[in-house]
Motif scaffolding. Sequence first.
Motif, mmCIF file in Angstrom:
data_model
loop_
_atom_site.group_PDB
_atom_site.id
_atom_site.type_symbol
_atom_site.label_atom_id
_atom_site.label_comp_id
_atom_site.label_asym_id
_atom_site.label_seq_id
_atom_site.Cartn_x
_atom_site.Cartn_y
_atom_site.Cartn_z
ATOM 1 N N LEU A 1 -19.077 19.887 41.215
ATOM 2 C CA LEU A 1 -18.398 18.603 41.302
ATOM 3 C C LEU A 1 -17.042 18.638 41.767
ATOM 4 C CD1 LEU A 1 -19.801 17.701 37.669
ATOM 5 C CD2 LEU A 1 -20.603 16.802 39.883
ATOM 6 N N ILE A 42 -21.528 24.296 37.800
ATOM 7 C CA ILE A 42 -21.815 22.880 37.763
ATOM 8 C C ILE A 42 -20.247 22.177 38.004
ATOM 9 C CG2 ILE A 42 -21.977 20.721 36.342
ATOM 10 C CD1 ILE A 42 -24.590 22.029 36.972
ATOM 11 N N GLU A 43 -19.311 22.682 37.373
ATOM 12 C CA GLU A 43 -18.041 22.114 37.462
ATOM 13 C C GLU A 43 -17.491 22.607 39.005
ATOM 14 O OE1 GLU A 43 -16.654 19.776 35.755
ATOM 15 O OE2 GLU A 43 -18.420 20.035 34.498
ATOM 16 N N ARG A 82 -23.743 14.491 43.919
ATOM 17 C CA ARG A 82 -23.144 14.272 42.377
ATOM 18 C C ARG A 82 -24.092 13.924 41.461
ATOM 19 N NH1 ARG A 82 -19.055 11.196 43.859
ATOM 20 N NH2 ARG A 82 -17.666 12.754 44.040
ATOM 21 N N ARG A 122 -26.586 19.257 35.040
ATOM 22 C CA ARG A 122 -25.742 19.395 33.870
ATOM 23 C C ARG A 122 -26.083 18.737 32.578
ATOM 24 N NH1 ARG A 122 -20.306 15.763 34.282
ATOM 25 N NH2 ARG A 122 -22.145 14.541 33.611
ATOM 26 N N ASP A 123 -26.615 17.586 32.757
ATOM 27 C CA ASP A 123 -27.140 16.840 31.437
ATOM 28 C C ASP A 123 -28.584 17.048 31.120
ATOM 29 O OD1 ASP A 123 -24.862 15.819 31.693
ATOM 30 O OD2 ASP A 123 -25.313 13.747 32.785
ATOM 31 N N GLN A 134 -25.085 16.351 38.270
ATOM 32 C CA GLN A 134 -24.924 15.879 37.059
ATOM 33 C C GLN A 134 -26.238 15.708 36.442
ATOM 34 O OE1 GLN A 134 -23.273 11.845 38.104
ATOM 35 N NE2 GLN A 134 -20.881 12.836 37.667
#
Length: 273
Positions: A189, A185-186, A226, A233-234, A230
């Motif tokens: 991003l 994920i990071e 993005r 991720r969430d 995200q």
Amino acid sequence: MLKEVAEGVLVHESEFIQSNSVVVQGRDGVLLIDPGITVAEMAALANDLRELGQPVVAGFSTHPDWDHVLWHANFGDAARYGTARCAASIQDLLSNADWKARIAEGLPPEYAEDIPMDLLGLITGLPADTAQIPWDGPTVRIIEHQAHAPGHAALLIEERGVLVAGDMLSDILMPFLDLEAANPIEDYLGALRLFDSVADYVDAVIPGHGSVGGAEQLRARIKQDRAYVQALRDGGVPDDSRVGPSAALEWLPDVHRWQLQRLAQREQNETPE
């Protein structure tokens, strides 16, 4: 058929997931980026270049996925480059005696018999600190990042305002994360932030698959990707037409669900008991 998208930058679109082969004209010939996909398509591309009087003087693979490390004998024996990590990844695969069988498992059945394998992956890794492709033509800046695949690189053709994005910034494919990486994920991003940093210098973006876009579309795609990452991720549901009922490819929603499952499994495995 080659289509010019900027001065001296041409694109050939394959029938396979709108795969884009990119041609950059130099002083003595062309830089050929991610050529594909079938034997007939690559032979036609080589013929188009021959008619233009433009031999291939260098090649580049944006990442080690099979459809980005192909080649055809009619392109000649020009040096073919990739990042050091990209080259190491494909060379590791080619070191296995059964590498053709491994790749064949992932080939689309309708194209499998038409994809040339003999020259697949024969690329030279550039040193890690290499800032641009070594060739006699417009400056092509290498923007390496860890997002979609090991050693993935976008290329900024600075004098032409063109960003060749590899398997990112597509209008038809949502982000495909490198789920073998430590922080997928990071990583993704972070790559999008790199694209943000060069967006002011870009007039056209060429994704590995999908439509060529202008400056406004580049920014819109960064924003859309993005939001998708995200949401992954969430744990939310992305508002993204690429994975909804109107997805351009019917199998994309399944890939989206698979990514969610893999991320959930990773989180479960990393949670202390």
